[in-house]
Enzyme design. Sequence first.
Site, PDB file in Angstrom:
ATOM      1  N   LYS A  86       0.818  -1.213   0.000  1.00 26.28           N
ATOM      2  CA  LYS A  86       0.000   0.000   0.000  1.00 26.28           C
ATOM      3  C   LYS A  86       0.856   1.269   0.000  1.00 26.28           C
ATOM      4  O   LYS A  86       0.357   2.349  -0.320  1.00 26.28           O
ATOM      5  CB  LYS A  86      -0.981  -0.018   1.154  1.00 26.28           C
ATOM      6  CG  LYS A  86      -2.062  -1.081   0.945  1.00 26.28           C
ATOM      7  CD  LYS A  86      -3.173  -1.038   1.961  1.00 26.28           C
ATOM      8  CE  LYS A  86      -4.205  -2.107   1.674  1.00 26.28           C
ATOM      9  NZ  LYS A  86      -3.718  -3.491   1.977  1.00 26.28           N
TER      10      LYS A  86
HETATM   11  C1  LIG Z   1      -4.398  -4.663   1.467  1.00 24.08           C
HETATM   12  C2  LIG Z   1      -3.608  -5.909   1.419  1.00 24.08           C
HETATM   13  C3  LIG Z   1      -3.921  -6.973   0.528  1.00 24.08           C
HETATM   14  C4  LIG Z   1      -5.140  -6.957  -0.356  1.00 24.08           C
HETATM   15  O1  LIG Z   1      -5.056  -6.018  -1.386  1.00 24.08           O
HETATM   16  P1  LIG Z   1      -6.377  -5.550  -2.147  1.00 24.08           P
HETATM   17  O2  LIG Z   1      -5.936  -4.495  -3.081  1.00 24.08           O
HETATM   18  O3  LIG Z   1      -7.303  -5.011  -1.083  1.00 24.08           O
HETATM   19  O4  LIG Z   1      -6.956  -6.738  -2.824  1.00 24.08           O
HETATM   20  C5  LIG Z   1      -3.064  -8.068   0.480  1.00 24.08           C
HETATM   21  N1  LIG Z   1      -1.987  -8.150   1.280  1.00 24.08           N
HETATM   22  C6  LIG Z   1      -1.660  -7.169   2.163  1.00 24.08           C
HETATM   23  C7  LIG Z   1      -0.462  -7.334   3.022  1.00 24.08           C
HETATM   24  C8  LIG Z   1      -2.459  -6.018   2.266  1.00 24.08           C
HETATM   25  O5  LIG Z   1      -2.126  -5.056   3.143  1.00 24.08           O
END
Ligand SMILES: *Cc1c(COP(=O)(O)O)cnc(C)c1O
Length: 435
Positions: free
Chosen positions: A107
């Site tokens: 993210k």
């Molecule tokens: C947010 C997240 C996901 C999922 O990603 P999406 O875009 O919501 O499908 C997977 N792994 C981690 C570590 C995350 O923080």
Amino acid sequence: MRFVSTRGGSDPVTFKEAVFSGLAPDGGLFYPKEQPDLRELIGRFNDQTDFRVLAREMTSALFGDEIDSAAAGRLAERAFSFSPALRPLEEGIVLLELYHGPTCAFKDFGAAFLSAVMEEFLRLERRRAVILVATSGDTGSAVARAFHRKENIEVVILYPSGRVSELQEKQLTTLGGNVCALEVEGSFDDCQRLAKAAFMDRNLKRSLNLTSANSINPGRLIPQSFYYIFAVANEGTEESPLCICVPSGNFGNLTAGIYAWKWGMPVAQFLAATNINDVVPEYLKSGFFTPRTSQATLSNAMDVGNPSNFERLLAEFEGSVRTMADLTRGETVSDAQTLETMRQVHEQQGLLIDPHTAVGVTAARRYRAMGAERVIVLATADPGKFVGTVERATGVRPQLPPSLSAVLDLPKVAIPIGAGLDELSALLKDRYLVD
Ligand SMILES: *Cc1c(COP(=O)(O)O)cnc(C)c1O
């Protein structure tokens, strides 16, 4: 690039408008009205291409009418002090490590780009903005880190008192500068309600230029396509296009991959790997989308029962489950399988992986067993963020990443407030209203 609402009820808007409004006025999500053909540009990237250069070129190609090439270069430099990294895992499987940013999860890519874009747009207009975020822990810290020290931007974080971990609280409350942490007497839902109420207050919203930075913002989604293109530029061959496996929860990450494919990135197949919260894999099999209450799992960032980006995926496939299922295969992975994969990867390769990445690796191994040659798995978080689960699976206690542990010794600075809008409103006006 212009954006329209998934609910069809708003006129096309510019990237800038989409970034600053977050949600479309009719409550839908913004998605690209038309997808450009960038095959020629994407074909020029190779294993020598620097990630920042790729990000700059893609930003120019997508948003050239709003962001000139000098600005695109500045933006890529300022956003990405970190890069994705490729690591061969085992025969036919390569990890795309997306956790070398400041909060050690993928993210960071979206948050970093969004903050740099907002800073750039505000600078051009000589405007200021106040970013208001409600968080239950992790997303808030990625946003806070990304917006820390950005010019003309103030960040206000609402978090529920006593309901986030010590490490999460320290990440939110030790930055200082333009980041203000408000410790709310209440639950995460109260924080969200409070943020929503503030955005609904037109007077407050306008006078402070109150802006959200949540995960559905297109300024966070689009840059996630860049690392797919980076992976394919490094690992792809003309003869055999790759499969890409995406551990998924809210499906933003997969949506970004689908965008890259629409722009012309060659790919054989996407794998959407979920834990038992598998409404999308189910949809791909049955054609029925049935949201349900999420269940807690070890890969908890993917515990989503009603993924908000599903609307965007549908829009790209014009509502056809057939077309979506041709390109995208769903795989469901249980906690037991997740732990077993973590154990095996450690035993066989001496490598620790986090539970979300392990869901992806499990799905990739299944697909390999069915005959797929090469699969890239998105590694979404540093194993050091999930100490308990990693230790349970492997017997090894991973190191907390240094960029996270550094905050533990810093003093917490937070303003305690109640969960009513009047108190928040008074505080925001007092701090940020000029005259
Ligand atoms: C947010 C997240 C996901 C999922 O990603 P999406 O875009 O919501 O499908 C997977 N792994 C981690 C570590 C995350 O923080």
